[in-house]
Write a protein that holds these residues in place. Structure first.
Motif, PDB file in Angstrom:
ATOM      1  N   GLY A 151       0.790  -1.222   0.000  1.00 24.41           N
ATOM      2  CA  GLY A 151       0.000   0.000   0.000  1.00 24.41           C
ATOM      3  C   GLY A 151       0.825   1.278   0.000  1.00 24.41           C
ATOM      4  N   GLY A 152       2.161   1.150  -0.025  1.00 25.73           N
ATOM      5  CA  GLY A 152       3.032   2.320  -0.078  1.00 25.73           C
ATOM      6  C   GLY A 152       3.127   3.091   1.227  1.00 25.73           C
ATOM      7  N   GLU A 153       2.854   2.417   2.357  1.00 27.93           N
ATOM      8  CA  GLU A 153       2.822   3.106   3.648  1.00 27.93           C
ATOM      9  C   GLU A 153       4.191   3.246   4.317  1.00 27.93           C
ATOM     10  OE1 GLU A 153      -0.014   1.085   6.112  1.00 27.93           O
ATOM     11  OE2 GLU A 153      -1.616   1.294   4.623  1.00 27.93           O
ATOM     12  N   TRP A 154       5.133   2.374   4.011  1.00 31.22           N
ATOM     13  CA  TRP A 154       6.407   2.342   4.733  1.00 31.22           C
ATOM     14  C   TRP A 154       7.472   3.206   4.068  1.00 31.22           C
ATOM     15  CZ3 TRP A 154       7.511   0.451   9.429  1.00 31.22           C
ATOM     16  CH2 TRP A 154       6.608  -0.451  10.007  1.00 31.22           C
ATOM     17  N   TRP A 155       8.296   3.824   4.903  1.00 29.62           N
ATOM     18  CA  TRP A 155       9.465   4.594   4.495  1.00 29.62           C
ATOM     19  C   TRP A 155      10.654   4.081   5.300  1.00 29.62           C
ATOM     20  CZ3 TRP A 155       9.175   8.616   0.906  1.00 29.62           C
ATOM     21  CH2 TRP A 155       7.881   8.928   0.482  1.00 29.62           C
ATOM     22  N   VAL A 156      11.831   4.084   4.698  1.00 28.50           N
ATOM     23  CA  VAL A 156      13.013   3.564   5.373  1.00 28.50           C
ATOM     24  C   VAL A 156      14.204   4.513   5.238  1.00 28.50           C
ATOM     25  CG1 VAL A 156      12.357   1.130   5.156  1.00 28.50           C
ATOM     26  CG2 VAL A 156      13.706   2.202   3.345  1.00 28.50           C
TER      27      VAL A 156
END
Length: 172
Positions: free
Chosen positions: A54-59
């Protein structure tokens, strides 16, 4: 705000193992130190995979540890905030690898989240923590968040916190 500057990148399916491993390591650390925030197994790998899709994570990556920090950004959060229509950005799953603890990475991720909220033109940045974790609540309040409520679930309660993105006080 912090002196550390970060530029998180959108996470991809290939980051699943690293995000899952970071979460498990933090769950283990919390259990060993008596912190009650994320019980072991509270975020199944399959759910992380769906959130990634869903494109929710950032790292944030570094050469030594790989994924040194991560977080999820959402535009709605009915699970914790209900039907609240206030324009907001919600932070979830903020994680910093223990080898990077104390470096300012957590604050830098909050700084970045606040800038993302400003860019999105919303009124507030929101997050939550378990009511059983006063140290995390104090950390967030020290950053500038204000507790505005509590959400009760079957197995835990969460303190709801928010801060204005434009520097003006907010109310619940």
């Amino acid at each position: 705000m912090s002196g550390t500057v970060v530029a998180p990148q959108p996470a991809h399916a290939s980051d699943l193992d690293a995000i899952d491993a970071l979460r498990r390591s933090l769950e283990d650390w919390m259990a060993e130190t008596g912190l009650v925030q994320w019980p072991r197994g509270s975020l199944p790998r399959e759910r992380i995979a769906a959130q990634l899709a869903g494109g929710e994570w950032w790292v944030v990556r570094d050469a030594e540890v790989g994924v040194a920090g991560s977080l999820r950004l959402l535009r709605v959060d009915p699970d914790f905030w209900g039907d609240d229509a206030t324009p907001a950005v919600y932070v979830h799953g903020l994680m910093v690898d223990r080898r990077r603890a104390g470096t300012g990475l957590g604050r830098a991720l909050l700084d970045w989240s606040l800038e993302r909220a400003r860019a999105a033109g919303v009124d507030v940045l929101r997050l939550d923590c378990r009511t059983t974790n006063p140290a995390l609540r104090a950390y967030y309040e020290g950053y500038g968040f204000t507790a505005v409520g509590v959400r009760d679930f079957a197995t835990f309660s969460a303190t709801l916190l928010q801060m204005p993105v434009d520097g003006r006080p907010t109310s619940s």
